[in-house]
Design a protein around this motif. Structure first.
Motif, PDB file in Angstrom:
ATOM      1  N   ILE A  30      -8.467   3.249   7.206  1.00 42.97           N
ATOM      2  CA  ILE A  30      -8.361   1.799   7.448  1.00 42.97           C
ATOM      3  C   ILE A  30      -7.481   1.075   6.430  1.00 42.97           C
ATOM      4  O   ILE A  30      -7.283  -0.124   6.551  1.00 42.97           O
ATOM      5  CB  ILE A  30      -9.751   1.131   7.549  1.00 42.97           C
ATOM      6  CG1 ILE A  30     -10.466   1.092   6.201  1.00 42.97           C
ATOM      7  CG2 ILE A  30     -10.602   1.778   8.623  1.00 42.97           C
ATOM      8  CD1 ILE A  30     -11.653   0.149   6.175  1.00 42.97           C
ATOM      9  N   VAL A  31      -6.946   1.792   5.456  1.00 38.94           N
ATOM     10  CA  VAL A  31      -6.110   1.149   4.415  1.00 38.94           C
ATOM     11  C   VAL A  31      -4.977   0.343   5.050  1.00 38.94           C
ATOM     12  O   VAL A  31      -4.785  -0.840   4.729  1.00 38.94           O
ATOM     13  CB  VAL A  31      -5.550   2.186   3.412  1.00 38.94           C
ATOM     14  CG1 VAL A  31      -4.471   1.577   2.529  1.00 38.94           C
ATOM     15  CG2 VAL A  31      -6.671   2.760   2.556  1.00 38.94           C
ATOM     16  N   THR A  32      -4.234   0.945   5.952  1.00 33.43           N
ATOM     17  CA  THR A  32      -3.093   0.266   6.570  1.00 33.43           C
ATOM     18  C   THR A  32      -3.526  -0.987   7.318  1.00 33.43           C
ATOM     19  O   THR A  32      -2.891  -2.034   7.204  1.00 33.43           O
ATOM     20  CB  THR A  32      -2.349   1.226   7.520  1.00 33.43           C
ATOM     21  OG1 THR A  32      -1.927   2.371   6.764  1.00 33.43           O
ATOM     22  CG2 THR A  32      -1.130   0.572   8.145  1.00 33.43           C
ATOM     23  N   GLY A  33      -4.606  -0.891   8.080  1.00 37.55           N
ATOM     24  CA  GLY A  33      -5.107  -2.050   8.827  1.00 37.55           C
ATOM     25  C   GLY A  33      -5.534  -3.185   7.919  1.00 37.55           C
ATOM     26  O   GLY A  33      -5.268  -4.354   8.216  1.00 37.55           O
ATOM     27  N   VAL A  34      -6.183  -2.861   6.820  1.00 41.12           N
ATOM     28  CA  VAL A  34      -6.610  -3.895   5.868  1.00 41.12           C
ATOM     29  C   VAL A  34      -5.384  -4.555   5.239  1.00 41.12           C
ATOM     30  O   VAL A  34      -5.310  -5.789   5.151  1.00 41.12           O
ATOM     31  CB  VAL A  34      -7.546  -3.308   4.779  1.00 41.12           C
ATOM     32  CG1 VAL A  34      -7.824  -4.344   3.687  1.00 41.12           C
ATOM     33  CG2 VAL A  34      -8.852  -2.814   5.386  1.00 41.12           C
TER      34      VAL A  34
END
Length: 165
Positions: free
Chosen positions: A150-154
């Motif tokens: 989820i790093v990219t989405g955050v």
């Protein structure tokens, strides 16, 4: 008889600290319902649907974890699910004071409900969703703070939020 527990929270976004509590709870209980709270008094960065999707993604390998959401009183949700145990993660003494009051209030509303406190793993004692959002908004590294998936989405969401200001 299946022993189920509800782990409620805003999960805005889910952190590695949350995930640690989920994994540890799944090792103790037959079923863990991770319940995303819709709180009209809060202005979450991620929609309810996004938070549910993130949690489903990061828990997909845990067979006895169910992701759900609710609004209103936790006790009403618990009654609807026929679950009598709340699990709450504690990072510090400051968390305990608030969570203790909530546990007493929930027990007052339904004396059959018990709240179990799980101490955080010390490597997550400083970690909160608010801190993650702030670090991401100012361009800091959130790797190791949230699940890799989820790093990219955050980062994308916090960048958009920053551009709107």
């Amino acid at each position: 008889m299946e022993k189920a527990v509800i782990y409620p929270g805003s999960f805005d976004p889910v952190t590695n600290g949350h995930l640690d509590i989920i994994y540890r709870s799944a090792n103790i209980f037959d079923k863990v319902i991770v319940a995303v709270l819709e709180n009209p008094q809060k202005n979450p960065m991620f929609t309810k649907e996004e938070r549910v999707a993130m949690l489903k993604d990061v828990t997909k390998g845990i067979k006895n974890v169910e992701i759900d959401c609710f609004s209103g009183l936790l006790i009403h949700y618990m009654n609807a699910k026929n679950v009598k145990i709340i699990i709450k993660g504690l990072r510090a003494v400051s968390d305990f004071e608030y969570e203790f009051q909530m546990a007493l209030m929930n027990n007052k509303l339904n004396p059959e409900v018990e709240t179990l406190f799980m101490m955080t793993n010390n490597k997550y004692s400083y970690l909160s969703s608010s801190a993650v959002k702030q670090i991401a908004m100012f361009g800091g590294c959130i790797k190791d703070l949230v699940p890799d998936s989820i790093v990219t989405g955050v980062l994308k969401k916090t960048t958009l939020k920053n551009e709107v200001k």
